[in-house]
Write an enzyme that holds these catalytic residues in place. Structure first.
Site, short mmCIF file in Angstrom:
data_model
loop_
_atom_site.label_atom_id
_atom_site.label_comp_id
_atom_site.label_asym_id
_atom_site.label_seq_id
_atom_site.Cartn_x
_atom_site.Cartn_y
_atom_site.Cartn_z
N ASP A 508 0.69 -1.16 -0.04
CA ASP A 508 0.14 -0.15 -0.22
C ASP A 508 0.85 1.24 -0.03
OD1 ASP A 508 -2.39 1.48 0.13
OD2 ASP A 508 -3.05 0.58 1.73
N ASP A 570 -10.78 2.22 -3.12
CA ASP A 570 -11.35 2.02 -1.62
C ASP A 570 -12.86 2.29 -1.66
OD1 ASP A 570 -9.01 1.56 -0.33
OD2 ASP A 570 -8.74 3.62 0.38
C1 GLA Z 1 -5.54 2.06 2.26
C2 GLA Z 1 -6.15 0.71 1.39
C3 GLA Z 1 -7.15 0.11 2.24
C4 GLA Z 1 -6.61 -0.43 3.55
C5 GLA Z 1 -6.02 0.80 3.94
C6 GLA Z 1 -5.37 0.35 5.33
O1 GLA Z 1 -6.86 2.83 2.19
O2 GLA Z 1 -6.53 1.42 0.21
O3 GLA Z 1 -7.57 -0.98 1.26
O4 GLA Z 1 -5.48 -1.40 3.20
O5 GLA Z 1 -5.38 1.68 3.61
O6 GLA Z 1 -4.87 1.33 6.15
#
Ligand code: GLA
Length: 749
Positions: A508, A570
């Site tokens: 990420d 997301d």
């Molecule tokens: C980001 C990612 C999510 C999740 C969060 C965790 O927003 O896109 O899928 O993994 O971080 O903090």
């Protein structure tokens, strides 16, 4: 003055316009006629595309002749430009690599600042070489292929005044109708020079009326398709976030106003890069349309000392005479076969359950194991433990602490990570002997000020002198341009992956860059990041790597070189995802998209969409999964999951390897539809959606595309129809209510 002799110029031009250039002679030829060159003219030929340019004998400039459908035999010469007014010939012709300062007033592809301060260049043809196959790009991701797949032409240019050399590298993948270009700028002089602007691709199309299609968005609203007229002057977009970003994607399409999904000419341009970028389209006074894709000039200022070279990222260009859909399918095929290096590019994507929306960062050994047990019962094959598992001195209980400290939290996991992983992988997915696999979330380019790492190495975080280090999501970005930071990331990830049987990593990245020490840090960071990606993915080729950046903030071809899939957004709302995934598919293969069923009401939109609809949308992504805690579901939703997971597994091979046909777009209809046809044409799967109830309206017909007209297809194991009938007439669907969907299997009989 010359511009009073307008009539004479027109007369001369009309004579020239009926003259023909002799055919580009076949002096050197590899891969059939993929690259044909005679020393003054060059042609790159694909199955359905030709790209032709020549050297102007008077100026040594490279002049574009054609980029479009196949050209055979002699080609007509372009008329001499009519030169009146302030703009001379240089500013009125179609150029391959427009430079700055010598009368072409359109936007240049390169701007080089010499030590004396001049920003003029005069890059003239010197020589060329033809290479079978495609050499890699030093330190940068790049498409690849065997000597049968691709041929490369390198044209060497030189500026005798500044001693700067430019190599334009063109590779043609004939079967994909794709031409890939990158540029090397080398300082052969004695003083430093600075590259202020550099585009990987610049293309001058001879058409006056074009439209541009591109993707825009924001966090949780990625990849919304925009289409607008190309107006006189410069219009463009890009990213200055340090990364490709949610805001715009490094992709551009140019089309004629009449081009549709399935008809007409479309050009697609896709920059293989993860950093800040710029795309500019300029319709000049004389009507030609110039497009440029490359570095963002506001974040370049790249100094070349004597002997040094700057290599631009490469830009893929495809041409389609079968509409925007044909353009996307060419890019998809190229990227599946010739960009994504992972052995999982088109296979073995287990249905997964990710803990994020179900448990947030409040995870521990017992609730993660419980989630794994529930997942196994539903038929899930991979359990992914998301954020919240690390940090001891500064535990990752929420997003204020822990990033940088990649050790498992001992309070939450008293028996260690290895024990949890062993327990999870001892479980078997329902009704199978398949052991569950284990995956983990990391965000290695980041650091929280509340971390041991930051206390030990505050200088590793990007900063500009004493300017405040502004936080975003309570975190700072590590300066991945520094070799010690690269080593730290490689070592900590290697230690983690060796510590337990981890089959999947979600990598990420949750903020953009501010306060850079210098504009060039942007690209230096990328070179460091690609080194890290290359080292880790070669060291752990059996790991399934997924890219993520607050969802689709880095959904780009650079990341895809190393990671075969990327978390698309997301926003997990099924309704919103139809547009996000179909938008993303303009440039990227569905095989690369992560798509999950989450709980309702949705965490981002507060909307409740039926579980079947959520499931059907998610199975259009190559990496299907769940993003929820099964314990918190309604009984009927939970009961629906095993069948949805089985259906997803059935359609997955077609989605991974097949061709995608966008039959109806969510921005144009209440009934979007998508067809995937397997690579061998024997199977297809149709997704049909109704977004909103349409009471008392007639039920929609969905007309299929891409089938074999003469073949017969069995529809959902029942009736048999010819491809011709399915494409001319289609299938009708009766929907009731909001967010209804159908998945239909077709088998060629
Ligand atoms: C980001 C990612 C999510 C999740 C969060 C965790 O927003 O896109 O899928 O993994 O971080 O903090």
């Amino acid at each position: 003055m010359r511009w009073f002799s307008h009539r004479a110029a027109v007369a001369a031009a009309s004579v020239l316009s009926i003259a023909t250039q002799s055919q580009v002679a076949v002096a050197e030829s590899v891969n059939g006629n993929a690259v044909v060159a005679n020393g003054t003219s060059f042609a790159l030929n694909g199955d359905n595309v030709s790209y032709i340019f020549h050297i102007d004998p008077a100026t040594g400039d490279l002049i574009s002749d054609h980029f479009g459908g196949s050209v055979t035999g002699a080609i007509p010469a372009a008329a001499e430009p009519i030169v009146n007014g302030w703009v001379g010939a240089t500013g009125r012709i179609r150029r391959e690599f427009p430079d700055q300062g010598r009368g072409d007033f359109r936007i240049p592809a390169v701007r080089i600042r010499q030590s004396a301060g001049y920003t003029i260049s005069d890059l003239q043809y010197q020589s060329h070489t033809i290479v079978q196959g495609k050499p890699g790009l030093p330190g940068l991701p790049a498409t690849f292929g065997s000597e049968e797949d691709v041929t490369t032409l390198v044209v060497h240019l030189h500026d005798n005044y500044s001693s700067v050399a430019a190599d334009l590298s063109y590779s043609i993948f004939p079967k994909s109708d794709a031409i890939v270009r990158s540029v090397n700028i080398t300082n052969l002089g004695e003083g430093n020079v600075t590259i202020d602007a550099l585009s990987s691709l610049s293309v001058d199309l001879p058409y006056e009326e074009l439209e541009m299609i591109y993707l825009r968005g924001d966090w949780a609203r990625e990849a919304h398709r925009e289409r607008r007229k190309v107006e006189y002057g410069v219009q463009g977009f890009g990213s200055s976030t340090g990364f490709s970003s949610h805001l715009h994607n490094p992709f551009l399409s140019l089309v004629h106003p009449s081009t549709t999904e399935s008809q007409g000419e479309a050009w697609g341009f896709s920059l293989v890069y993860t950093g800040s970028f710029a795309v500019n389209v300029e319709k000049g006074s004389q009507g030609f349309t110039r497009a440029l894709l490359g570095f963002n000039p506001s974040q370049l200022s790249w100094t070349l000392r004597p002997g040094e070279t700057l290599t631009s990222p490469e830009c893929v260009s495809v041409y389609s005479a079968t509409g925007i859909g044909g353009m996307s399918r060419s890019l998809h095929r190229l990227y599946r076969k010739h960009l994504i290096k992972s052995k999982f590019a088109t296979s073995d994507r287990p249905a997964l359950l990710n803990s994020w929306e179900g448990l947030d960062a409040s995870i521990n050994a017992s609730n993660v194991y419980q989630l794994a047990e529930e997942s196994a019962k539903l038929g899930i094959k991979l359990l992914v433990m998301d954020d919240g598992w690390f940090g001891n001195e500064y535990p990752r209980d929420d997003d204020t602490a822990g990033l940088g400290d990649w050790q498992v939290n001992q309070a939450k996991f008293p028996d260690g990570l290895g024990t949890l992983v062993n327990n999870v992988t001892a479980l078997k997915a329902a009704n199978t002997s398949t052991p569950l696999r284990f995956g983990i979330w990391v965000e290695p380019e980041m650091v929280n000020p509340n971390s041991t790492l930051y206390h030990e190495h505050p200088d590793w975080a990007l900063h500009a002198g004493d300017y405040p280090r502004s936080l975003s999501r309570n975190q700072l970005v590590l300066n991945v341009a520094l070799s010690e930071v690269q080593e730290f990331i490689i070592d900590s990830m290697t230690r983690l992956l060796k510590s337990a049987d981890i089959s999947y990593v979600k990598w990420d990245h949750n903020r953009g860059i501010h306060e850079m020490p210098s504009p060039s840090t942007d690209h230096a960071y990328m070179l460091g990041l690609y080194h890290v990606f290359e080292t880790l993915t070669s060291r752990f080729p059996d790991v399934l790597w997924e890219g993520c950046a607050s969802g689709g903030g880095r959904f780009d071809p650079g990341v895809l070189q190393y990671f075969p899939q990327i978390w698309t957004s997301d926003d997990t709302d099924g309704g919103e995802r139809v547009a996000i995934q179909m938008g993303t598919s303009l440039a990227y293969p569905p095989s690369a998209m992560g798509a999950h069923i989450s709980a309702v009401p949705n965490q981002q939109s507060s909307r409740s969409v039926p579980v079947e609809f959520r499931g059907h949308v998610a199975m259009m992504g190559g990496s299907f999964g769940l993003e929820l805690n099964p314990e918190e579901l309604h009984e009927d939703e939970k009961a629906a999951l095993p069948a949805l997971i089985q259906l997803a597994e059935k359609v997955n091979p077609i989605v991974l390897e097949g061709d995608m046909w966008r039959l109806a777009l969510p921005e144009e209809t209440n009934w979007p539809a998508v067809l995937f046809i397997s690579a061998d044409g024997t199977k297809a799967v149709l997704f049909a959606f109704q977004m909103r109830a349409n009471i008392d309206n007639s039920s929609p017909w969905v007309r299929l595309e891409g089938l074999d007209a003469k073949a017969e297809y069995r529809v959902d194991g029942g009736s048999v129809y010819t491809g011709q009938t399915l494409m001319s007439m289609g299938l009708q669907f009766v929907f009731e209510g909001d967010y209804q969907s159908r998945v239909v299997m077709l088998d060629r009989v």
